[in-house]
Design a protein around this motif. Structure first.
Motif, PDB file in Angstrom:
ATOM      1  N   ALA A  70      34.645  -8.864  10.402  1.00  0.00           N
ATOM      2  CA  ALA A  70      33.743  -8.381   9.351  1.00  0.00           C
ATOM      3  C   ALA A  70      33.639  -9.396   8.214  1.00  0.00           C
ATOM      4  CB  ALA A  70      34.239  -7.038   8.815  1.00  0.00           C
ATOM      5  N   GLU A  71      34.750 -10.046   7.906  1.00  0.00           N
ATOM      6  CA  GLU A  71      34.729 -11.088   6.857  1.00  0.00           C
ATOM      7  C   GLU A  71      33.804 -12.236   7.256  1.00  0.00           C
ATOM      8  OE1 GLU A  71      37.312 -14.952   6.204  1.00  0.00           O
ATOM      9  OE2 GLU A  71      38.504 -13.141   6.462  1.00  0.00           O
ATOM     10  N   ALA A  77      26.149 -13.636   7.090  1.00  0.00           N
ATOM     11  CA  ALA A  77      24.927 -12.878   6.818  1.00  0.00           C
ATOM     12  C   ALA A  77      24.784 -12.462   5.360  1.00  0.00           C
ATOM     13  CB  ALA A  77      24.890 -11.628   7.714  1.00  0.00           C
ATOM     14  N   HIS A  78      25.873 -12.431   4.613  1.00  0.00           N
ATOM     15  CA  HIS A  78      25.840 -12.054   3.189  1.00  0.00           C
ATOM     16  C   HIS A  78      25.211 -10.678   2.995  1.00  0.00           C
ATOM     17  CE1 HIS A  78      25.516 -16.680   2.639  1.00  0.00           C
ATOM     18  NE2 HIS A  78      26.753 -16.305   2.889  1.00  0.00           N
ATOM     19  N   LYS A  79      25.745  -9.708   3.809  1.00  0.00           N
ATOM     20  CA  LYS A  79      25.239  -8.340   3.691  1.00  0.00           C
ATOM     21  C   LYS A  79      26.352  -7.429   3.200  1.00  0.00           C
ATOM     22  CE  LYS A  79      21.600  -8.649   7.183  1.00  0.00           C
ATOM     23  NZ  LYS A  79      21.041  -8.079   8.432  1.00  0.00           N
ATOM     24  N   GLU A  80      25.973  -6.474   2.360  1.00  0.00           N
ATOM     25  CA  GLU A  80      26.962  -5.600   1.726  1.00  0.00           C
ATOM     26  C   GLU A  80      27.680  -4.730   2.742  1.00  0.00           C
ATOM     27  OE1 GLU A  80      29.165  -4.650  -1.388  1.00  0.00           O
ATOM     28  OE2 GLU A  80      27.377  -5.924  -1.598  1.00  0.00           O
ATOM     29  N   GLN A  81      27.032  -4.397   3.842  1.00  0.00           N
ATOM     30  CA  GLN A  81      27.646  -3.518   4.823  1.00  0.00           C
ATOM     31  C   GLN A  81      28.883  -4.152   5.446  1.00  0.00           C
ATOM     32  OE1 GLN A  81      24.224  -3.318   7.528  1.00  0.00           O
ATOM     33  NE2 GLN A  81      25.484  -4.260   9.088  1.00  0.00           N
ATOM     34  N   ASP A 138      21.047 -12.255  -1.206  1.00  0.00           N
ATOM     35  CA  ASP A 138      19.805 -12.648  -0.544  1.00  0.00           C
ATOM     36  C   ASP A 138      19.022 -13.512  -1.516  1.00  0.00           C
ATOM     37  OD1 ASP A 138      18.578 -10.908  -2.372  1.00  0.00           O
ATOM     38  OD2 ASP A 138      18.740  -9.232  -0.970  1.00  0.00           O
ATOM     39  N   GLU A 139      17.816 -13.927  -1.101  1.00  0.00           N
ATOM     40  CA  GLU A 139      17.038 -14.867  -1.904  1.00  0.00           C
ATOM     41  C   GLU A 139      16.481 -14.240  -3.171  1.00  0.00           C
ATOM     42  OE1 GLU A 139      14.354 -12.943   1.141  1.00  0.00           O
ATOM     43  OE2 GLU A 139      16.371 -13.824   1.071  1.00  0.00           O
ATOM     44  N   ASN A 140      16.560 -12.916  -3.293  1.00  0.00           N
ATOM     45  CA  ASN A 140      15.963 -12.263  -4.456  1.00  0.00           C
ATOM     46  C   ASN A 140      16.996 -11.721  -5.443  1.00  0.00           C
ATOM     47  OD1 ASN A 140      13.261 -12.625  -3.542  1.00  0.00           O
ATOM     48  ND2 ASN A 140      13.551 -10.913  -2.116  1.00  0.00           N
TER      49      ASN A 140
END
Length: 573
Positions: A70-71, A77-81, A138-140
């Motif tokens: 998961a790490e 992916a740099h996703k919070e999930q 993310d990019e935003n």
């Protein structure tokens, strides 16, 4: 041993034998169940401690692998999930550590070593995740979203100042115009008209402000209208007037407008800037931030050297400065993330050997305990078999001893009875006075019978000897024969005295036995027992028998005074 055996009846001996065999059987069964409980307890302990430790160690390794997966997914992916999955797996991991600590002391020591390392890893991951959130997942979002919005706005404005194609089209238009004036060829007039149409389409499709578009379109319309009279006059052979006219003024106005809204190569420079930015985000190479700074300096120079309004220059420069500041904040944040990631990896690497050693130790202890339990079970099985054999041997030996105690006296009594039947000399059977054993009672009775028989035979022989001596005395014709007969009578009398003394001793013994039995009966509050009554009866019968023997002797009448005086026995001693 004989005295103890004589105190037990045959039924009691047989019952005792069965009781001892049953006790041995129960002892073997009890030992078997003890062994079974011991082996079962070992296997329960094996499952409760070592199997549990092995399972938890494997589960902890699996959870740690899930945490690392998961790490890695979060870092890619740099996703919070994925950050949430790391926290969830870490929570499960800590729960399993708590279960492992409750297994045994060794497990608790291992958990005491693992818990601070895992806590340090969790804190390091949280720092990395927070740094990524600050930089932008993310990019935003975050710093990345901030400088991206600035560069997008800058790129959008750059489109307004990208008039290179329009300026080139204007120059191409003026070229065709000059060719027409020099060569007076109709095709150049057509090229001018076509070029004006293309410029109109390029202006309409450009990103210039609406007011600038309207001004350019108006000037292009005036240019086209004023160019037609000039072209007709030239083609008719008129004077070119140096190529000057209203169309020339319109072209100058168009050129001035373009120059006022033109920053040379701005859009290309901004695209180059974005390229180096993407290269850095993709590769993380430290050589790209200086390239971004160099391109930004070039863009500032382009803006400063352009003829656009000062307000536009300030707007573009401000956006560029904001972008550059945000980009270098992102660079610094990325460096911090790299440092935190290295710290997190170091913490995970410190945890991994402990997890591996814990799992290996659990497997080793599990194998060792299984081997020990198997050996203990085999040893217990061998001991159980040995105990069963020993119990069988002891039971058989005890049965033989009891049977021997019963059979041997019976065999001896059978031999004595055989001797009694055929008149052979008969020894006494070994017996214990006062015994409760039926065989011992039979032996006592048989011994009494043998004793009475011996007394009767001895008394009978002495009576015959006395009668023979008296006949010899009566028939004696000489003094010597008479003295010899008297001597024989005296010898018979002495033998009688010895027999009477023996009977006296037997009578005294029986009387003492009756007195002892009576006293015991009087002291026994439960009353007279069967054995005591039997003992008194036997003593009384013995006394009666002895008295009968003595009474038979006393009832024999003397032949005469001389013979009576001659044969009178000595007094009892």
């Amino acid at each position: 041993m004989n005295r103890l055996s004589s105190q037990l009846r045959i039924g009691e001996k047989i019952g005792l034998g069965f009781a001892v065999v049953c006790l041995l059987f129960f002892a073997v069964v009890g030992y078997y169940h003890h062994t079974l409980r011991s082996v079962t307890g070992d296997y329960k302990h094996l499952l409760a401690v070592f199997e549990t430790r092995k399972s938890l160690a494997l589960a902890i390794e699996i959870e740690m692998a899930a945490v690392r997966d998961a790490e890695k997914a979060f870092l890619i992916a740099h996703k919070e999930q994925f950050a949430q999955e790391v926290d969830e797996h870490l929570q499960v991991l800590f729960d399993k550590l708590a279960l492992l600590a409750a297994v045994d002391e060794d497990s608790r020591q291992t958990v005491d070593q693992l818990r601070p390392l895992l806590t340090g890893y969790r804190d390091s991951f949280h720092a990395v995740a927070e740094a990524w959130r600050s930089m932008g997942l993310d990019e935003n979002s975050g710093v990345q979203g901030a400088f991206r919005s600035k560069i997008h706005r800058l790129h959008e404005l750059a489109g307004r100042y990208s008039v290179d194609r329009l300026y080139a089209g204007l120059l191409q238009l003026r070229r065709h115009e000059k060719d027409l004036a020099l060569r007076r060829d109709l095709r150049y007039a057509e090229q001018v008209r076509r070029q004006v149409g293309e410029l109109v389409q390029m202006v309409k499709g450009s990103e210039l402000p609406a007011a600038v578009k309207a001004q350019l379109l108006d000037d292009l319309r005036q240019y086209a209208q004023s160019f037609e009279p000039f072209a007709r006059e030239l083609l008719a052979g008129g004077n070119a007037n140096g190529g000057m006219g209203r169309f020339r003024d319109a072209a100058h106005r168009i050129e001035a407008v373009l120059k006022a809204n033109h920053v040379p190569h701005l859009e290309n420079s901004i695209l180059q800037l974005r390229r180096r930015e993407k290269d850095f985000l993709l590769r993380g190479d430290e050589s790209y931030p200086p390239m971004v700074a160099e391109i930004a300096r070039g863009i500032r120079a382009q803006i400063a050297a352009s003829a656009i309004a000062d307000a536009d220059k300030a707007l573009l420069s401000g956006l560029l400065n904001d972008y550059q500041s945000s980009f270098f904040v992102l660079v610094a944040q990325r460096a911090r993330i790299a440092e935190l990631t290295r710290a997190m990896d170091a913490a995970a690497q410190r945890v991994a050997p402990l997890l591996t050693s814990n799992s290996a130790q659990a497997n080793q202890m599990m194998s060792q305990r299984i081997e020990e339990t198997s050996l203990a079970a085999q040893t217990s099985a061998r001991l159980a078999v040995g105990a069963m054999l020993a119990a069988t041997i002891l039971g058989a030996l005890f049965a033989v001893l009891i049977t021997r105690r019963i059979v041997r006296p019976l065999r001896e009594m059978a031999g004595l009875l055989d001797n009694l039947a055929y008149g052979a000399p008969t020894p006494r059977v070994a017996a214990v006075p006062g015994g409760r054993d039926e065989v011992n009672a039979m032996a006592l009775s048989l011994n009494a019978l043998i004793g009475h028989r011996a007394n009767f035979l001895a008394w009978w022989k002495s009576s015959l000897q006395e009668m023979n001596a008296e006949r010899t005395l009566q028939a004696a014709s000489s003094r010597d024969e008479r003295e010899q007969a008297i001597a024989e009578l005296r010898a018979v009398g002495m033998a009688r005295v010895e027999q009477l003394n023996a009977m006296r001793g037997r009578l005294l013994a029986e009387v003492d036995d009756i007195i002892a039995t009576t006293q015991r009966v009087q002291s026994n509050h439960s009353g007279t027992t069967f054995d005591d009554a039997k003992r008194i009866e036997h003593a009384a019968r013995e006394i009666a028998t002895l008295l009968e023997i003595v009474g038979g002797h006393l009832s024999v009448p003397a032949n005469d005074a001389g013979s009576s005086s001659a044969t009178a026995p000595p007094a009892l001693v």
